[in-house]
Structure formats: C-alpha cells, structure tokens
Design a protein around this motif. Sequence first.
Motif, short mmCIF file in Angstrom:
data_model
loop_
_atom_site.label_atom_id
_atom_site.label_comp_id
_atom_site.label_asym_id
_atom_site.label_seq_id
_atom_site.Cartn_x
_atom_site.Cartn_y
_atom_site.Cartn_z
N ALA A 246 0.74 -1.18 -0.07
CA ALA A 246 0.00 -0.13 -0.10
C ALA A 246 0.86 1.24 0.03
O ALA A 246 1.95 1.37 0.57
N GLU A 247 0.52 2.35 -0.60
CA GLU A 247 1.21 3.58 -0.85
C GLU A 247 0.26 4.70 -0.82
O GLU A 247 -0.66 4.72 -1.75
N GLU A 248 0.20 5.59 0.17
CA GLU A 248 -0.50 6.78 0.48
C GLU A 248 0.03 7.71 -0.64
O GLU A 248 1.17 8.01 -0.70
N LEU A 249 -0.87 8.39 -1.61
CA LEU A 249 -0.83 9.26 -2.52
C LEU A 249 -0.70 10.67 -1.98
O LEU A 249 -1.72 10.88 -1.21
N PRO A 250 -0.19 11.55 -2.61
CA PRO A 250 -0.33 12.82 -2.26
C PRO A 250 -1.69 13.61 -2.84
O PRO A 250 -2.28 14.55 -2.06
N GLU A 251 -2.37 13.03 -3.68
CA GLU A 251 -3.49 13.85 -4.20
C GLU A 251 -4.78 13.50 -3.31
O GLU A 251 -4.89 12.36 -2.76
N PRO A 252 -5.61 14.43 -3.03
CA PRO A 252 -6.77 14.25 -2.26
C PRO A 252 -7.78 13.46 -2.77
O PRO A 252 -8.01 13.01 -3.92
N ALA A 253 -8.29 12.40 -2.08
CA ALA A 253 -9.29 11.51 -2.36
C ALA A 253 -10.50 12.14 -2.85
O ALA A 253 -11.16 13.25 -2.05
N GLN A 254 -11.51 11.50 -3.69
CA GLN A 254 -12.78 12.10 -3.93
C GLN A 254 -13.66 11.41 -3.09
O GLN A 254 -14.13 10.40 -3.29
N ARG A 255 -14.07 12.26 -2.10
CA ARG A 255 -15.03 11.44 -0.93
C ARG A 255 -15.82 12.63 -0.25
O ARG A 255 -15.38 13.68 -0.22
N PRO A 256 -17.21 12.11 0.20
CA PRO A 256 -17.58 13.30 1.14
C PRO A 256 -16.83 13.56 2.50
O PRO A 256 -16.20 12.79 2.85
N ASP A 257 -17.16 14.68 2.84
CA ASP A 257 -16.47 15.13 4.10
C ASP A 257 -16.71 14.40 5.36
O ASP A 257 -16.09 14.29 6.00
N ARG A 258 -18.33 13.87 5.30
CA ARG A 258 -18.48 13.18 6.33
C ARG A 258 -19.26 11.93 5.90
O ARG A 258 -19.70 11.83 4.89
#
Length: 325
Positions: free
Chosen positions: A210-222
């Motif tokens: 697994a590798e965390e990427l710097p790009e923000p995930a497309q997901r709801p805030d809550r």
Amino acid sequence: MRADRLVSLVLLLRQHGRLSATALARELEVSTRTVLRDIEALSAAGVPVYAERGRHGGFVLLPGFRTELTGLNPDEALALLVAGSRRGAQAFGLGSALASAMLKVVDALPESYRATAAGAAERLLIDPETDLLSRRLAAEEVPDAIAAEVLRAVFAGHKLRIHYAAAADASPEWRTVDPIGLVTVRDRGYLLATRSGADRTYRLSRILAAEELPEPAQRPDRVDLDRAWQERSTRFRSGGDQVTVLLRLDPARREELAGTALAVHAEKRDTDGWLRMEASFQDGRHAVWALWQLGLAAEALDPPWLRTALHDRATALATRYGTPS
C-alpha cells in the motif's frame, strides 16, 4: 518510537514491581539486548531503575518513584477508541498501541483505584483465541506497515494505491482507490473505498502493498460507516450466484447455521420441534459445505440438486469406509 518504549518500560515496572529482562522483552516485543540498552538510557536520564540479583531477580524502580509521562500519543488514543474489540485493534495494526495505551491508562488512575482496576481486569476475558472446543479462531494477519499506510490515507483523505489480490488464488493487481473508512467484522478488516466513482470493498489481508498518494481523495467530508456497510452487505447478499435453500434443522444448531448462511429469510417450528427454515448461501458450493457440516442435525428439502449432492457425498464416504482398510 523509542521514547514511547521507554515510557512503557517504566510503566511496566511501576505496575509489576519487578520484571526480568526476558519478561520486559516479551511485553515490549523487542530483544533482551534492546531492553538492557533502554535500562541504561533510563539510568542515564535519572530514572532510579536498578537490578536485583538472584533467582527471582529483575529490574526494579526505586520505591515511591512516580512519573507523569502518561500522555497518550495519537495511535494509542485511536487504539482506545476501537478497544471495544481487542481483535479490531489488531486488525487495523493497532495491537501494540493498544497495549501501550492501556499501561498508561492504568498508571494514570489514582493509587486507591489502581489495584481494584487491575484485579477487576483479571476477572474479564474478551474474545479469547479459542472457543470451548479448543478451536483456534483464525484472525487474519495484516502487516503493520500496510495497516499504517492504509490508516494514514484514510485519515488524511488522500488517494491510496494498493497491490490487491481479489481472491486467495487470484493474481494481484495495482489499483488506485479513494479510501472512505475501515470496518472490522469477526476478526476480518475491510477497507471501504470508491474506484472511478464506484463503491468497492477490499479485505485488508489481501492487500499485499500500500502507498499513500499526495492527491486528495474524492469522497464526502462526512460518512456514516454503519449505513455504508449495511448497504454494501445488502448488495452483496442479493447478487452473484447465491442460492436459497429450504431445510429442516435441529434447533440446537440454529446459531451455527445462522452464523454460516448469508441470511435466514424465514423460519417456523414443525410439529416435531425441528425448525423449517429458508436460508441463502453464497453459491452452491457454500450450501453443500454448510449443510454437510451440520450432519444429521439438518436436512435439505429444496432445491433437489442440493439433496443429490449431499447424497452423493455421503454415499462416497460410506463406500470408502464400508470395507476394512
């Protein structure tokens, strides 16, 4: 990491009074050589720890010594939040953090409460590793490095790249997902995510890297994880090659069947006391396996192919053991 370990070492000595280097190494999950180096570091820092020689010797703190180094780090605080299930903490790679946090919690208690709390804790056992039949419960192992990377991506709201095997015998593939949250069910950890906008669920034990990427995930805030899990469970149960079985069952084995089947849709009691039930299974193979495990405590009534499959299996077994070896 070492600072946390030194604090844990001091707390262990405070709560146990005297511990050998071997016992400390086992508790801290390090080598005895590391423990000895840590003892030297504590002594150099002014912590009054000394060695008692002899058969029952070990390392001891000067009587009355107390430290206020009981602050929880973020991993330990998180571990306490999921401590309702000890195995849940382990599934997310937080087992060692939970152990360290609990040491700090006990040490933070007033002196008058500490002995009472420790004694009460000895009277409770949650989720033992074996059941009454000495069957070991198979918890899925997730490497700490992978669990930590997944956790970072989930909490930071970043995209996650995973090397994932969809099945035990499937070739792993790299895929980039938008992580939503983590769920643990019966010692199995799952990552809820989306991929190209579609809902996806991944077993943590099948993530090989697994590798965390710097790009923000497309997901709801809550997110309502409980609702999301229920929706995915419903879709899973209603799709694929599922089969529905009508069966009769000894009521003493009801919980066993309920824990194996995907769902129990209907049940009523026959005049002889047995249960007449309608249950669904993942596929035909799953149905045959589940009914076979129940032996004479269950009878498949419908579909006919299931009765035939169980008959053929029983006949083959009877034939094998019908003559002397």
